[in-house]
Every structure is written in structure tokens, then in C-alpha cells.
Write a protein that holds these residues in place. Sequence first.
Motif, PDB file in Angstrom:
ATOM      1  N   ILE A 110      -8.560  -2.960  -2.625  1.00 28.76           N
ATOM      2  CA  ILE A 110      -7.674  -2.784  -1.471  1.00 28.76           C
ATOM      3  C   ILE A 110      -8.059  -3.862  -0.469  1.00 28.76           C
ATOM      4  O   ILE A 110      -9.197  -3.918  -0.014  1.00 28.76           O
ATOM      5  N   GLN A 145       0.814  -1.215   0.000  1.00 25.94           N
ATOM      6  CA  GLN A 145       0.000   0.000   0.000  1.00 25.94           C
ATOM      7  C   GLN A 145       0.850   1.268   0.000  1.00 25.94           C
ATOM      8  O   GLN A 145       2.007   1.259   0.391  1.00 25.94           O
ATOM      9  N   THR A 159       1.395   0.981  -4.907  1.00 26.67           N
ATOM     10  CA  THR A 159       0.155   0.402  -5.428  1.00 26.67           C
ATOM     11  C   THR A 159       0.217   0.261  -6.936  1.00 26.67           C
ATOM     12  O   THR A 159      -0.187  -0.776  -7.495  1.00 26.67           O
ATOM     13  N   SER A 201      -3.300   4.815  -1.324  1.00 27.32           N
ATOM     14  CA  SER A 201      -3.544   3.633  -2.163  1.00 27.32           C
ATOM     15  C   SER A 201      -4.749   3.870  -3.064  1.00 27.32           C
ATOM     16  O   SER A 201      -4.723   3.508  -4.247  1.00 27.32           O
TER      17      SER A 201
END
Length: 276
Positions: A112, A86, A91, A123
Motif C-alpha cells: 500500500i 484503494q 485493490t 485495501s
Amino acid sequence: MSALHLKSTVRLNNGVEIPRVGLGVYQARRGDETRQAVLHALQAGYRHVDTARIYGNERDVGEALRESGLPRDEVFITTKLWNQDQGHDSTLRACERSLRELGLEYVDLYLIHWPVPSLRLDSWRAMEKLLADGKCRAIGVSNFLERHLDELMAHSKVVPAINQVELSPFLAQETLRAYCQRHGIVVEAYSPLTRGQRLDDPRLGAVAKRHGKTAAQVLIRWCLQRDLVVLPKSVHPTRIRENAAVFDFDLSPEDLNILDGLDEELHTSWDPSDVP
């Protein structure tokens, strides 16, 4: 009798259609076990497979998809951003790595995996870029509670298309489901079979017996009739097909009332309740 079938879909808030039933591959061993499970599922009519970077089997999912011979646009593939990846730039790199593992140019849904404090907003900004760049057709979250979603939507442009959480009659999460419905977020149920921990519950068994079905089939059917996308996991061909045989019966209002009464807030894996 319900008109639902194995390829039935629900429309996400950006117009993308997601099949109502998918194969989960959490804890399926990398290599032949995952590849064969996915291949069996696709041959049985599934058109939705859910994996994640942390599962270690993205490559096997991609190999099974190619071996199946099905056109790419007929199969909905989800993968997920793991906690250690993250952050904004990481990402972006993690998504590219997952695409390489899968052997795909895009995924249908990128999630996520966990609401990591201090990183989840960065993220999500990266997820929005991945969506705009065509690396994924939809973006969403997993294991997010109302407060996590409130924070995210207050600081972002894109409302999550999906919130994937543990759900079953034994963990009904009614408040979270109602919240997501108000905000146009589809709820996706993982571990709908309680990881086997409640399949022998006598109340569940009585409903199953009344319909000539297994306890697992009743749990999946409950998810469907509660307007959830559902992800039963199995690596056994017989059970993969059994989990798909849930479209020839309907749970009655009485059945649903019994099943709704089973809620005991049973978390069989992850519980995000303490995540700020």
C-alpha cells in the motif's frame, strides 16, 4: 570485513527472502530509460527491483526482466497500490492490472503506497486476499507511521512484512525503526541518497574520503549496517554499478556515530506526518 554481498537477503516475517539492495525506478522515464536501467542492474548482479503503478513504468520493468533471461524466481519484484485505487474491490483490480503491465503471474511484494484515511483498512483486507490467492508472495505498506500500523494490525490478520519509508542518516526515523523491529516488520529505505540534496555534506564527505568511497556509497552502507533494505535509484549504468560496490568496506563505530548525528528530519519527497 562484512560477509554481505549484492545478493544477500533478509527473511521477512512470512519466511520470504528479500535482497538487501534493490534498484528503485521512481521517476525513471517510461520506455527505454527504465528498461535499460533495470537491464543494466540485473546484468550487474542486482536481484531486486522496486516499481509502482504510479511510476508508469511497470511494463518496462517486466520487459527488462524477460530480456535479461534470468529465471523469474531469481528476481524479487515489488510494486505498489496507488491512492486512487484503494478500497477492497478496486485493490483487487489494481493488482491484476499491475500484473498485466509487468507480464507476471505474481509479484514478490505488494505494498500500500500511502496510508489513505478511510480506505487503507479495506485495501489491506484485499491485500490479504491477494496474498492467500498467490498473487503476491508478501504484502506490506509504504509511508506508514506507528499510528497507521497500530490501526492496521488491530483490524487485520496479517502483520505487514515491510514498511517502506524515506530513510537516510539525515532522516533516521529511529523511533519508527524500533517500532517495526518490535513487531517483526522489515524496514525498507527509499531515497537513501537524499535525492542528491546532502551528498556534498562535509561530514559525510569526510567519512567517504576515509574509505576511498563516494558519499552515495557511504549512505547505502549506512543503511545496510543499520539492518535496512535499501533502494538506491539511478538510470546511469556507471552509478548503478557504483551503488552496488558497497560490500568491500565497513563503517566503523566512529563513522556510524558521525552519520547518526546527521539527522535533521529531512524529507525530500513525501511526509506522512499529517496523515490521520
